[in-house]
Design a protein around this motif. Structure first.
Motif, PDB file in Angstrom:
ATOM      1  N   PRO A  11      -5.220  21.144  -7.229  1.00 19.53           N
ATOM      2  CA  PRO A  11      -6.083  22.162  -7.848  1.00 19.53           C
ATOM      3  C   PRO A  11      -5.371  23.036  -8.891  1.00 19.53           C
ATOM      4  O   PRO A  11      -6.025  23.708  -9.687  1.00 19.53           O
ATOM      5  N   PHE A  12      -4.040  23.019  -8.909  1.00 15.74           N
ATOM      6  CA  PHE A  12      -3.288  23.847  -9.848  1.00 15.74           C
ATOM      7  C   PHE A  12      -2.790  23.060 -11.062  1.00 15.74           C
ATOM      8  O   PHE A  12      -2.035  23.582 -11.880  1.00 15.74           O
ATOM      9  N   GLY A  13      -3.166  21.773 -11.137  1.00 13.79           N
ATOM     10  CA  GLY A  13      -2.773  20.960 -12.277  1.00 13.79           C
ATOM     11  C   GLY A  13      -1.450  20.235 -12.134  1.00 13.79           C
ATOM     12  O   GLY A  13      -0.929  19.686 -13.102  1.00 13.79           O
ATOM     13  N   ASN A  14      -0.886  20.206 -10.919  1.00 16.48           N
ATOM     14  CA  ASN A  14       0.406  19.547 -10.685  1.00 16.48           C
ATOM     15  C   ASN A  14       0.205  18.112 -10.194  1.00 16.48           C
ATOM     16  O   ASN A  14      -0.619  17.860  -9.321  1.00 16.48           O
ATOM     17  N   PHE A  15       0.986  17.184 -10.735  1.00 10.82           N
ATOM     18  CA  PHE A  15       1.027  15.832 -10.188  1.00 10.82           C
ATOM     19  C   PHE A  15       2.004  15.841  -9.024  1.00 10.82           C
ATOM     20  O   PHE A  15       3.202  16.042  -9.204  1.00 10.82           O
ATOM     21  N   LEU A  16       1.498  15.650  -7.823  1.00  6.32           N
ATOM     22  CA  LEU A  16       2.356  15.694  -6.645  1.00  6.32           C
ATOM     23  C   LEU A  16       2.971  14.334  -6.333  1.00  6.32           C
ATOM     24  O   LEU A  16       4.081  14.238  -5.821  1.00  6.32           O
ATOM     25  N   LEU A  17       2.245  13.280  -6.597  1.00  4.60           N
ATOM     26  CA  LEU A  17       2.639  11.910  -6.307  1.00  4.60           C
ATOM     27  C   LEU A  17       2.859  11.657  -4.820  1.00  4.60           C
ATOM     28  O   LEU A  17       3.352  10.604  -4.432  1.00  4.60           O
ATOM     29  N   THR A  18       2.519  12.596  -3.974  1.00  2.00           N
ATOM     30  CA  THR A  18       2.483  12.365  -2.539  1.00  2.00           C
ATOM     31  C   THR A  18       1.072  12.621  -2.027  1.00  2.00           C
ATOM     32  O   THR A  18       0.837  12.714  -0.830  1.00  2.00           O
ATOM     33  N   GLY A  19       0.158  12.716  -2.915  1.00  4.80           N
ATOM     34  CA  GLY A  19      -1.246  12.922  -2.610  1.00  4.80           C
ATOM     35  C   GLY A  19      -2.046  12.851  -3.897  1.00  4.80           C
ATOM     36  O   GLY A  19      -1.476  12.813  -4.988  1.00  4.80           O
ATOM     37  N   TYR A  20      -3.335  12.768  -3.755  1.00  8.40           N
ATOM     38  CA  TYR A  20      -4.225  12.643  -4.910  1.00  8.40           C
ATOM     39  C   TYR A  20      -3.965  11.335  -5.653  1.00  8.40           C
ATOM     40  O   TYR A  20      -4.074  11.261  -6.865  1.00  8.40           O
ATOM     41  N   ASP A  21      -3.578  10.307  -4.911  1.00  8.81           N
ATOM     42  CA  ASP A  21      -3.319   8.986  -5.470  1.00  8.81           C
ATOM     43  C   ASP A  21      -4.422   8.063  -4.963  1.00  8.81           C
ATOM     44  O   ASP A  21      -4.600   7.938  -3.753  1.00  8.81           O
ATOM     45  N   TYR A  22      -5.129   7.417  -5.863  1.00 11.49           N
ATOM     46  CA  TYR A  22      -6.261   6.596  -5.469  1.00 11.49           C
ATOM     47  C   TYR A  22      -6.040   5.148  -5.874  1.00 11.49           C
ATOM     48  O   TYR A  22      -5.561   4.867  -6.966  1.00 11.49           O
ATOM     49  N   GLY A  23      -6.383   4.243  -4.981  1.00 10.24           N
ATOM     50  CA  GLY A  23      -6.255   2.826  -5.277  1.00 10.24           C
ATOM     51  C   GLY A  23      -7.095   2.016  -4.305  1.00 10.24           C
ATOM     52  O   GLY A  23      -7.597   2.516  -3.300  1.00 10.24           O
ATOM     53  N   THR A  24      -7.212   0.744  -4.612  1.00 12.63           N
ATOM     54  CA  THR A  24      -7.917  -0.172  -3.728  1.00 12.63           C
ATOM     55  C   THR A  24      -6.969  -0.623  -2.619  1.00 12.63           C
ATOM     56  O   THR A  24      -5.751  -0.405  -2.693  1.00 12.63           O
ATOM     57  N   ALA A  25      -7.514  -1.289  -1.623  1.00 13.65           N
ATOM     58  CA  ALA A  25      -6.672  -1.845  -0.554  1.00 13.65           C
ATOM     59  C   ALA A  25      -5.647  -2.804  -1.150  1.00 13.65           C
ATOM     60  O   ALA A  25      -4.487  -2.833  -0.728  1.00 13.65           O
ATOM     61  N   ARG A  26      -6.060  -3.560  -2.156  1.00 14.14           N
ATOM     62  CA  ARG A  26      -5.134  -4.495  -2.799  1.00 14.14           C
ATOM     63  C   ARG A  26      -4.004  -3.740  -3.500  1.00 14.14           C
ATOM     64  O   ARG A  26      -2.846  -4.153  -3.454  1.00 14.14           O
ATOM     65  N   ASN A  27      -4.318  -2.622  -4.167  1.00 16.23           N
ATOM     66  CA  ASN A  27      -3.276  -1.809  -4.809  1.00 16.23           C
ATOM     67  C   ASN A  27      -2.247  -1.346  -3.779  1.00 16.23           C
ATOM     68  O   ASN A  27      -1.039  -1.438  -4.011  1.00 16.23           O
ATOM     69  N   TRP A  28      -2.729  -0.820  -2.657  1.00 16.63           N
ATOM     70  CA  TRP A  28      -1.824  -0.305  -1.626  1.00 16.63           C
ATOM     71  C   TRP A  28      -1.019  -1.437  -0.997  1.00 16.63           C
ATOM     72  O   TRP A  28       0.157  -1.264  -0.671  1.00 16.63           O
ATOM     73  N   ALA A  29      -1.643  -2.620  -0.841  1.00 15.35           N
ATOM     74  CA  ALA A  29      -0.910  -3.767  -0.305  1.00 15.35           C
ATOM     75  C   ALA A  29       0.220  -4.171  -1.252  1.00 15.35           C
ATOM     76  O   ALA A  29       1.321  -4.507  -0.812  1.00 15.35           O
ATOM     77  N   ARG A  30      -0.033  -4.115  -2.547  1.00 15.21           N
ATOM     78  CA  ARG A  30       1.016  -4.448  -3.517  1.00 15.21           C
ATOM     79  C   ARG A  30       2.179  -3.468  -3.432  1.00 15.21           C
ATOM     80  O   ARG A  30       3.344  -3.857  -3.530  1.00 15.21           O
ATOM     81  N   ILE A  31       1.863  -2.199  -3.266  1.00 21.84           N
ATOM     82  CA  ILE A  31       2.931  -1.206  -3.105  1.00 21.84           C
ATOM     83  C   ILE A  31       3.715  -1.492  -1.829  1.00 21.84           C
ATOM     84  O   ILE A  31       4.945  -1.454  -1.808  1.00 21.84           O
ATOM     85  N   GLY A  32       2.988  -1.802  -0.746  1.00 22.37           N
ATOM     86  CA  GLY A  32       3.658  -2.159   0.500  1.00 22.37           C
ATOM     87  C   GLY A  32       4.550  -3.376   0.339  1.00 22.37           C
ATOM     88  O   GLY A  32       5.670  -3.415   0.847  1.00 22.37           O
ATOM     89  N   LEU A  33       4.081  -4.382  -0.398  1.00 21.57           N
ATOM     90  CA  LEU A  33       4.899  -5.578  -0.645  1.00 21.57           C
ATOM     91  C   LEU A  33       6.137  -5.255  -1.467  1.00 21.57           C
ATOM     92  O   LEU A  33       7.204  -5.829  -1.247  1.00 21.57           O
ATOM     93  N   LEU A  34       5.987  -4.341  -2.416  1.00 19.92           N
ATOM     94  CA  LEU A  34       7.151  -3.923  -3.208  1.00 19.92           C
ATOM     95  C   LEU A  34       8.235  -3.360  -2.290  1.00 19.92           C
ATOM     96  O   LEU A  34       9.424  -3.700  -2.425  1.00 19.92           O
TER      97      LEU A  34
END
Length: 133
Positions: A6-29
């Motif tokens: 809400p304050f305009g900060n990119f946290l990169l530990t939240g507010y990250d949206y993706g499909t199940a396939r996107n998250w699976a790719r990150i997990g595979l990485l």
């Protein structure tokens, strides 16, 4: 897709949206120790860092930006680690089984969903043999 808080900060530990396939790719990485198609994407040792319990935590449940299964609370090997998202979204990396499990969810029913996920993980561990060394 990344959004700011809400304050305009990119946290990169939240507010990250993706499909199940996107998250699976990150997990595979992470499962592949930061390598993707033969190229290093994450620094060497990064996957080890995030999957190692943080010494400052009393219980072995948090590593470097990832949650770890050091207390055996999840029905997967203690070496497993996971990204916990809001509303029950999980990306679980299980190195011993060369496996990534993604669970998408919503806030409503989160607790019941986690019980069901943990029960499903127990069944999955019986069905998928550990990888051969």
């Amino acid at each position: 897709m990344l959004e700011t808080d809400p304050f305009g900060n990119f946290l990169l530990t939240g507010y990250d949206y993706g499909t199940a396939r996107n998250w699976a790719r990150i997990g595979l990485l992470y499962q592949q120790d930061g390598m993707w198609q033969g190229q290093r994407v994450l620094p060497e040792g990064w996957a080890k860092f995030v999957s190692t319990p943080a010494p400052a935590w009393k219980q072995p449940v948090y590593g470097g930006l990832f949650w770890v299964n050091g207390d055996g609370g999840w029905n997967v090997p203690k070496s497993a680690y996971l990204a916990n998202g809001a509303g029950g979204q999980r990306t679980i990396i299980i190195p011993t089984h060369d496996l990534v499990v993604v669970r998408m969810g919503h806030f409503r029913g989160d607790r019941a969903g986690m019980k069901a996920l943990n029960a499903a993980l127990a069944e999955l561990m019986l069905a998928v043999p550990p990888k051969q060394s």
